[in-house]
Write an enzyme that holds these catalytic residues in place. Structure first.
Site, short mmCIF file in Angstrom:
data_model
loop_
_atom_site.label_atom_id
_atom_site.label_comp_id
_atom_site.label_asym_id
_atom_site.label_seq_id
_atom_site.Cartn_x
_atom_site.Cartn_y
_atom_site.Cartn_z
N ASN A 256 0.86 -1.18 0.00
CA ASN A 256 0.00 0.00 0.00
C ASN A 256 0.90 1.23 0.00
O ASN A 256 1.51 1.56 1.01
CB ASN A 256 -0.89 -0.04 1.25
CG ASN A 256 -1.78 1.18 1.35
OD1 ASN A 256 -1.80 2.04 0.47
ND2 ASN A 256 -2.52 1.27 2.45
N TRP A 257 0.97 1.88 -1.16
CA TRP A 257 1.89 3.01 -1.30
C TRP A 257 1.34 4.29 -0.66
O TRP A 257 2.04 5.30 -0.59
CB TRP A 257 2.21 3.25 -2.78
CG TRP A 257 2.95 2.13 -3.44
CD1 TRP A 257 3.41 0.99 -2.86
CD2 TRP A 257 3.32 2.05 -4.82
NE1 TRP A 257 4.05 0.19 -3.79
CE2 TRP A 257 4.00 0.82 -5.01
CE3 TRP A 257 3.15 2.87 -5.94
CZ2 TRP A 257 4.50 0.41 -6.25
CZ3 TRP A 257 3.64 2.49 -7.18
CH2 TRP A 257 4.31 1.26 -7.33
N LYS A 258 0.10 4.24 -0.23
CA LYS A 258 -0.54 5.41 0.42
C LYS A 258 -0.30 6.67 -0.42
O LYS A 258 -0.29 6.59 -1.65
CB LYS A 258 -0.04 5.54 1.87
CG LYS A 258 -0.26 4.23 2.64
CD LYS A 258 -0.05 4.35 4.12
CE LYS A 258 -0.32 2.99 4.78
NZ LYS A 258 -0.20 3.03 6.25
N HIS B 72 -9.74 0.88 4.90
CA HIS B 72 -8.44 1.09 5.56
C HIS B 72 -8.63 2.03 6.76
O HIS B 72 -9.43 2.95 6.72
CB HIS B 72 -7.43 1.67 4.57
CG HIS B 72 -6.03 1.61 5.11
ND1 HIS B 72 -5.56 2.54 6.01
CD2 HIS B 72 -5.04 0.72 4.91
CE1 HIS B 72 -4.31 2.21 6.33
NE2 HIS B 72 -3.98 1.12 5.68
N GLU C 8 -6.93 4.39 7.79
CA GLU C 8 -6.70 5.82 7.53
C GLU C 8 -7.93 6.47 6.90
O GLU C 8 -8.04 7.69 6.87
CB GLU C 8 -5.43 5.99 6.68
CG GLU C 8 -4.20 5.76 7.55
CD GLU C 8 -3.00 5.17 6.85
OE1 GLU C 8 -2.94 5.20 5.61
OE2 GLU C 8 -2.11 4.64 7.56
N GLU D 39 -5.39 -5.15 10.32
CA GLU D 39 -4.38 -4.12 10.56
C GLU D 39 -4.69 -3.40 11.87
O GLU D 39 -5.50 -2.46 11.88
CB GLU D 39 -4.36 -3.12 9.41
CG GLU D 39 -4.08 -3.74 8.06
CD GLU D 39 -3.52 -2.73 7.07
OE1 GLU D 39 -2.37 -2.93 6.66
OE2 GLU D 39 -4.20 -1.75 6.75
N GLY E 73 2.38 2.13 10.85
CA GLY E 73 3.31 3.25 10.74
C GLY E 73 4.01 3.59 12.05
O GLY E 73 4.65 4.62 12.17
N SER F 195 3.34 -2.28 10.28
CA SER F 195 4.79 -2.32 10.49
C SER F 195 5.41 -3.66 10.12
O SER F 195 6.33 -4.14 10.78
CB SER F 195 5.13 -1.95 11.94
OG SER F 195 4.71 -0.63 12.22
N GLY G 52 2.92 -1.24 4.30
CA GLY G 52 2.94 0.19 3.98
C GLY G 52 4.36 0.65 3.72
O GLY G 52 4.90 0.48 2.62
N GLY G 53 5.01 1.20 4.75
CA GLY G 53 6.33 1.81 4.58
C GLY G 53 7.35 0.94 3.86
O GLY G 53 8.08 1.43 2.98
#
Ligand code: 13P
Length: 257
Positions: A10-12, A96, A98, A168, A174, A214, A235-236
């Site tokens: 997920n490149w957000k 998600h 977010e 998640e 994150g 994470s 993610g990251g």
């Protein structure tokens, strides 16, 4: 039944066109035309088309980070699921955290998005997860299982074939803090049991439940070795090809790793 593992990136709201092109090219090259694992990336909307073009011919799937619950019309800023499909997506992320916690989206809206995505021919990766407050209040299971149930309101057993879940925990996203394998496993098992209760045993056995929060090359293998953890939503660590491909390799069935 052995479930085919899946790893999503997920490149957000990161990268630009040049960086998205480079990353997609490296990931597509890294997995080649055939993979033991389903690999999907979820780029920002403006880059979906170019990433889908790069993914063509590789075993790389592409998805939108969200899809509208409406099919078309005067909905400024939204993206219809059919538009995602049109530019080469095969997936939509729905629910998600977010969007749930950052934008106040609820289960009712998530269920409309799931319906719209399925109707457009997409597969859905439905995200669920508890906040730290909910976990500390002992409400993890009712929260995530409730999100699953209500986000799939009206979804029939046959529809479930095109739905997978990403667990998640909000407190792990994150933050560098991850659920330990046993913490993840117990929630995944509870989710699978919920699928069996609300649908049937076959659907529960089939559905993939990915862990997200994470995930890094260093912890991916231990998480994905859990019986009910069928992959990762990253993610990251998906923003660079090497760590992401390391996580993909960590998802390989044991005889290939
Ligand atoms: P991080 O891997 O950066 O914690 O993000 C997880 C996530 O939200 C994937 O959807």
């Amino acid at each position: 039944m052995t479930r085919r593992p899946m790893v999503g990136g997920n490149w957000k709201m990161h990268l630009d066109a040049a960086a998205a092109t480079a990353l997609a090219t490296d990931v597509a090259g890294g997995i080649g035309a055939d993979s033991l694992v389903d690999v999907a990336v979820f780029p920002p909307t403006p880059y979906l088309h170019l990433v889908a073009e790069i993914a063509r011919g590789a075993a790389l799937q592409v998805g939108g980070q969200d899809a509208s619950g409406e099919t078309q019309g005067a909905y400024t800023g939204q993206t219809a699921a059919s538009m995602l499909f049109d530019v080469g997506c095969s997936w939509a992320l729905v629910g998600h955290s977010e969007r749930r916690h950052g934008l106040g989206e609820d289960d009712a809206l998530a269920s409309r998005k799931v319906r719209a995505a399925l109707d457009a021919g997409l597969r859905v990766l439905l995200c669920v997860g508890e906040t730290l407050e909910e976990r500390e209040a002992g409400r993890t299971f009712p929260t995530v299982c409730g999100q699953f149930e209500h986000s799939l309101h009206g979804i029939q057993t046959a529809d479930l074939e095109r739905i997978d879940i990403a667990y998640e925990p909000v407190w792990a996203i994150g933050t560098g803090r991850t659920a330990g394998p046993s913490e993840a496993q117990e929630v995944h098992a509870a989710l699978r049991e919920t699928v069996a209760l609300l649908y049937d045993a076959r659907s529960a056995e089939r559905i993939r439940i990915l862990y997200g929060g994470s995930v890094k090359p260093a912890n991916a293998q231990a998480l994905m070795a859990c019986e009910d953890v069928d992959g990762a939503l990253v993610g990251g660590a998906s923003l660079e090809s090497e760590p992401f491909l390391d996580i993909v390799r960590a998802a390989f069935p044991p005889e290939h790793s």
